[in-house]
Structure formats: C-alpha cells, structure tokens
Design an enzyme around this catalytic site. Structure first.
Site, short mmCIF file in Angstrom:
data_model
loop_
_atom_site.label_atom_id
_atom_site.label_comp_id
_atom_site.label_asym_id
_atom_site.label_seq_id
_atom_site.Cartn_x
_atom_site.Cartn_y
_atom_site.Cartn_z
N ASP A 22 0.85 -1.20 0.00
CA ASP A 22 0.00 0.00 0.00
C ASP A 22 0.89 1.25 0.00
O ASP A 22 1.57 1.52 0.99
CB ASP A 22 -0.89 -0.05 1.25
CG ASP A 22 -1.71 1.21 1.44
OD1 ASP A 22 -1.84 1.98 0.46
OD2 ASP A 22 -2.23 1.41 2.55
N ASN A 24 -0.32 4.43 -0.57
CA ASN A 24 -1.02 5.69 -0.24
C ASN A 24 -1.83 5.61 1.05
O ASN A 24 -2.79 6.36 1.25
CB ASN A 24 -1.90 6.15 -1.40
CG ASN A 24 -3.02 5.15 -1.68
OD1 ASN A 24 -3.01 4.05 -1.13
ND2 ASN A 24 -3.97 5.52 -2.50
N ASP A 26 -4.12 3.74 2.43
CA ASP A 26 -5.58 3.55 2.57
C ASP A 26 -5.90 2.11 2.98
O ASP A 26 -7.06 1.70 2.96
CB ASP A 26 -6.30 3.93 1.27
CG ASP A 26 -5.88 3.05 0.10
OD1 ASP A 26 -5.01 2.17 0.28
OD2 ASP A 26 -6.43 3.24 -1.01
N ASP A 30 -1.73 -1.15 -4.08
CA ASP A 30 -2.04 -0.37 -5.30
C ASP A 30 -0.91 -0.51 -6.31
O ASP A 30 0.15 -1.08 -6.01
CB ASP A 30 -2.29 1.10 -4.93
CG ASP A 30 -1.25 1.61 -3.95
OD1 ASP A 30 -0.06 1.49 -4.27
OD2 ASP A 30 -1.63 2.08 -2.84
N ASP A 201 -9.44 -15.30 -17.54
CA ASP A 201 -10.31 -15.79 -16.46
C ASP A 201 -11.46 -16.62 -17.05
O ASP A 201 -12.07 -16.23 -18.06
CB ASP A 201 -10.89 -14.57 -15.72
CG ASP A 201 -11.62 -14.95 -14.46
OD1 ASP A 201 -10.98 -15.46 -13.54
OD2 ASP A 201 -12.85 -14.71 -14.39
N GLU A 269 6.23 -10.83 -28.45
CA GLU A 269 5.80 -12.22 -28.24
C GLU A 269 4.69 -12.18 -27.19
O GLU A 269 4.93 -12.39 -26.00
CB GLU A 269 7.02 -13.01 -27.77
CG GLU A 269 6.87 -14.48 -27.66
CD GLU A 269 6.70 -15.21 -29.00
OE1 GLU A 269 5.73 -15.96 -29.10
OE2 GLU A 269 7.54 -15.02 -29.89
C1 NOJ Z 1 -11.65 -17.20 -11.41
C2 NOJ Z 1 -10.93 -16.19 -10.57
O1 NOJ Z 1 -9.63 -16.65 -10.32
C3 NOJ Z 1 -11.75 -16.01 -9.31
O2 NOJ Z 1 -11.08 -15.25 -8.34
C4 NOJ Z 1 -13.07 -15.39 -9.69
O3 NOJ Z 1 -13.89 -15.30 -8.55
C5 NOJ Z 1 -13.78 -16.20 -10.75
N1 NOJ Z 1 -12.91 -16.64 -11.80
C6 NOJ Z 1 -14.87 -15.38 -11.40
O4 NOJ Z 1 -14.31 -14.36 -12.17
#
Ligand code: NOJ
Length: 535
Positions: A22, A24, A26, A30, A201, A269
C-alpha cells in the site's frame, strides 16, 4: 542466445494488487505500491508478473467484477500508474501479464446498466443472457451459481439474467459480435499500453449451450465443481462430464481469433494462459493447440495430497498430455482462489514440493507470499469479503485466507504493508515471516526460492524432458522417494517422515530443509524434503 519465446519456461509471480503493498496509506495495495517493490520481485529470480485485476470495479468479487476493462480503479491508481509499472518492470527485464475477464462484466458496467433500462429483446439485453421466467414464475433453468445460490437474478420487468458467479457478475453473450469486438478492443488497449500477455479468467466458460435446459442434478454438479466439498472421485468425475456451461467447442474459435490478434504484433511475443478447469483432463490440451493459446493452467497441484503416487500421476499426466499438442505444462501450488500450500500440506512439505516442481519442464507460477511460506490468514467471519461466504450463508468460508496482505518488515502487524488498517487483518503470528526477516535468514523459505530459481535458470530451463528414476532406493515405485533426472540435475524428494537413503549421483546443490548426510558415499535425504544433485 536462447531463441525460445520468453514465456515457455518462465517463472511467473502472481500479484494480487490489493494485498501486495500500500503506497497511499488507505489499507489496500495499489499499482504504485507494486512498482516500488519491483526490485524485490526481480531479486526473486522470476521472469514475469501476473497482475490480478486492477480495473474499475465495485469489487464485489475482488475485482473479477469489471465495470470498465480499459481503466484502472482509483483504489489502485490510474492509467499513468499502470504505464509506469509496465515501464519499470520492462526496465528490469520483467514481463507483465494482465488478467482479462471475458465471461462476465460487473453489473455496474455501462452495458448492463443500459440493459436494465432497456426492454426485453432489445440490443442492450442481447449482450447478456436475459430470458423470461418460466410460466410458473421460476427462473429459466435450475443451474446453481459457482458461488452458491441460483444462477439467475430477476429484474424489474420479470426477466431473469444469467450469472455463473455472483449476481453482480452478469454473464456476457459471446454469440453477440459486439462482445467479441469489445474484447478485442480491450486486448489491443493493454497490448498497446505495453503488457506482454494475458491470463484469461474462466476461459472455458464463454460459450453457453442449451441455456433453457435443466440439469438433472444441479446440487451434485455444484458440489462437484467445488474443491472444498468432499466427494467420491468417480462420482465427481462423472458429474464434471455433464457441466452444461463449460468447455463448449465455440470457445476455441474465440481463442483462434485472439491468437491471430496476438501474432499480429510483430516483433513482440504476446502470450496468453487459460484458466480452464475442464474434464476429462485431455480437453485442456485443446486450449494450447498451435493456433490457440500458449499455456493452460494445471490445477492438480492445488489439491494433490503429498503422496508419491498422486504426485507422480499428476506430473506424468500433465507432461504427456501437453506433449500431444507440443506444449509444455504449467505448475502452480497456490493462487488467490485456493488455500495456501503451506497450510494445505504443511510448511516443510510445501518447500519440498516447490523445489520438486521448479525442476520440471514448463512454466512455474508462484503466488506472492508463497516464497515466504505464508500460511492462510486466520480470519473472523466479520472480516470476510468473498461473495462465496455470503452466498452460502457462511457455510463456505471462501478464499479470503489466501488473500491476506504481505508482511514486509518490522515487528508489529501490519508489518510495513500499510500505515493504515489493512483491508484484511495480518496476524501478529506472522512476525517471523516478514520479507525483512526472511532476507536476513539464509535458511528461510525466501532464500530457498531465490536459490532454487537461480539454479533453475542456470541448469534447467531448456533442458528438455525428465526421466523418472526407479530403483529399490528411489523412484516412483517407492512410497517414500520420488525422483527424476533432467539435464545435469537429479531431483530427489523424500515424502516420508524419516530420513531416507538414496543412490543419486552428483554433488548436492540445494536442499529444501535439513541437511543431506553424504558420508561414506551414501546420500541421506532428510524427512519431508527435496534435494538437487548436479552431475
Ligand atoms: C476465477 C478467478 O480466479 C476467481 O477469483 C473469480 O472469482 C472467478 N474466476 C470469477 O471471475
């Protein structure tokens, strides 16, 4: 010069921005905080950082609920801070991987806000999965959210929208070309800002089929998808083959297009790693075919017992399955979604397993704090923030334990992480685990990681495949020892609770704990530890 692309056998350090440093005051980490600690990151010997999301977000799911994927949330800084972080990382020859979240947006994204204000059937609603209620008023199907509770939430005019995760994370409709175009814009935005790759994700979730069909056993399926629910493995595997919303063929078309986009950046790449938890395991290899993505996470080590048969199978399967598509595996012992490895299998075992894994071919992912041997944070329910905890009415505690901020220095909590109250409490019991303390202790987990990563680079990156070593003394046929050779290194892990003799040749160059007794020409590996020998 090594002509292999940078990511191929890279060690990648995962940073959860909110918990790193952190700058700043809070109470939350960050981007400038990360930039200020890049020398530390570099000193670990890693090649790249993966940053969990730092985009504009109401933070209902730790930033995986993105309200604007092309901006930085003020709690983390601004775009200039992101640019500076990337510049400073590159100055240190560290690559930067951003986390992209294409399965869903936050309900605060302007598209979803517009959808709420628009009529059923409108183009605004077409970007998500809006459906009418069944005749009896129930949701369009019986699917259960991965965070618990129904996968559907009703809006004012009676329609329901689909969310595989929290109700604040509406799933996007990838059949809609606008969604595709918007994500390509986002990818280009971050590549143009300098990032070197993406972690994708829920990469296996984008395409939904049969959205109006009920699942025969939604609760069973929901349990099977949760790593924290015990279940007979045959039953689990059978259920996992029936997931209606994951791993549809259509996802691969998306990644083929993305690959073309990445490759269009000549002279760079750009890589991508898929978070794709799919069944059977062979399906994961489809994500890393030559015209798709570069890596796919292997999650097996996040749950594997410290057992030679289990670990042999995981390693062998991952290497051989990836080989069928000419890819190398990835290895991860911890991440922000699972219990930390030191808590899960024990401190000594976690060190031993890390040293075992660092010798293997492929990419190694290290979750920030893992190098310190951090356990999960002990939290009160009142501290918890994970939506899983709330959506299951506290039945499932959630993932906050792995997300407790890093202890940097000093004798009292919050150990230099912040001058304010940290967003999750750091236990005073972490006093000996600060970076400052571990740097001063040559026997610390931190030094083990630094030394191992240096040796990995010197002797193992690019050294080809492994040969399992089998004998009466060691090898995968032995309950106590698991051993392989690769290049000029022999790796021996003793999984048992007593010291074991082995006949590995060569000179000891590193051991994860204790002392290797090498008198009288014999080598005795301490209990619960791994050693590397150089020939
Ligand atoms: C996988 C992520 O690693 C997790 O943290 C998240 O809650 C779910 N996907 C939904 O985005």
């Amino acid at each position: 010069m090594n002509s292999s692309p940078w990511w191929k056998e890279a060690t990648i350090y995962q940073i959860y921005p909110r918990s790193f440093f952190d700058s700043n005051s809070d109470g939350e980490g960050d981007l400038p905080g990360i930039t200020s600690k890049l020398d530390y990151v570099k000193s670990l010997g890693v090649d790249a950082i993966w940053l969990s999301p730092f985009y504009t977000s109401p933070n209902k799911d730790g930033g995986y609920d993105v309200a604007n994927p092309r901006d930085v949330d003020p709690r983390f800084g601004n775009l200039e801070d992101a640019r500076e972080l990337i510049t400073q990382a590159h100055k240190r020859n560290l690559r930067v991987i951003a986390d992209i979240v294409p399965n869903h947006f936050s309900d605060q994204h302007e598209w979803f806000q517009a959808a709420l204000k628009s009529k059923r059937g409108s183009k605004e609603r077409e970007r998500f999965h809006f459906y009418d209620a069944n005749e009896d008023g129930t949701p369009p199907n019986n699917w259960i959210s991965l965070f618990g509770g129904p996968s559907w939430t009703q809006v004012e005019d009676g329609q329901f929208y689909l969310h595989l995760f929290d109700s604040t994370q509406p799933d996007l409709n990838w059949e809609n070309p606008e969604v595709n175009a918007d994500f390509e814009k986002t990818l280009r935005f971050w590549i143009d800002l300098g990032v070197d790759g993406f972690r994708i994700d829920v990469a296996h979730g984008l395409i939904k089929e049969d959205v109006l069909t009920n699942h025969p056993d939604p609760q069973g399926l929901s349990n099977a998808l949760r790593l924290d629910v015990a279940m007979d493995s045959e039953e689990r595997n059978a259920l996992l083959l029936t997931v209606p919303y994951f791993d549809r063929q259509g996802v691969h078309e998306i990644y083929r297009k993305w690959r073309k986009l990445f490759d269009s950046y000549t002279g760079r790449e750009i890589m991508a790693v898929a978070e794709a938890w799919v069944h059977p395991p062979v399906n994961a290899t489809r994500y890393v075919r030559a015209d798709e993505l570069h890596q796919v996470f292997n999650f097996d080590l996040l749950t594997a017992e410290f057992d030679s048969d289990v670990l042999f199978d995981v390693v062998e399967r991952s290497i051989s399955l990836n080989a069928t598509v000419n890819a190398l595996p990835t290895w991860a012992l911890s991440n922000h979604d699972s219990p930390r490895v030191a808590s899960r299998i024990g401190d000594e075992q976690a060190r031993a397993l890390a040293l075992f894994v660092f010798g293997l071919p492929g990419s190694a992912y290290v979750f920030a704090g893992q190098e310190l041997g951090l356990p999960d944070g002990q939290l009160q329910d009142s501290d918890r923030q994970d939506p899983t905890f709330f959506r299951t009415n506290g039945a499932i505690k959630g993932r906050d334990g792995a997300r407790v901020p890093l202890p940097w220095s000093g004798d009292t909590t919050p150990f230099g992480f912040s001058t304010a109250k940290p967003w999750l409490p750091i236990s005073q019991s972490w006093k000996d685990l600060t970076i400052e303390n571990e740097l001063a202790d040559p026997k610390s987990s931190l030094h083990l990681y630094k030394n191992a990563l240096e040796l990995r680079k010197e002797f193992l990156v690019g050294a080809g495949g492994i040969t399992w070593l089998e004998s009466s003394q060691h090898g995968h046929k032995n309950d106590s020892l698991l051993s392989y050779s690769r290049g000029s290194i022999t790796v021996v892990m003793n999984l048992s609770d007593s010291a074991k003799e082995c006949d590995a040749a060569g000179k000891l160059i590193i051991v994860s704990g204790g002392t290797v007794d090498a008198r009288d020409g014999k080598k005795v590996i301490p209990a619960r530890s791994t050693a590397w020998f150089l020939t």
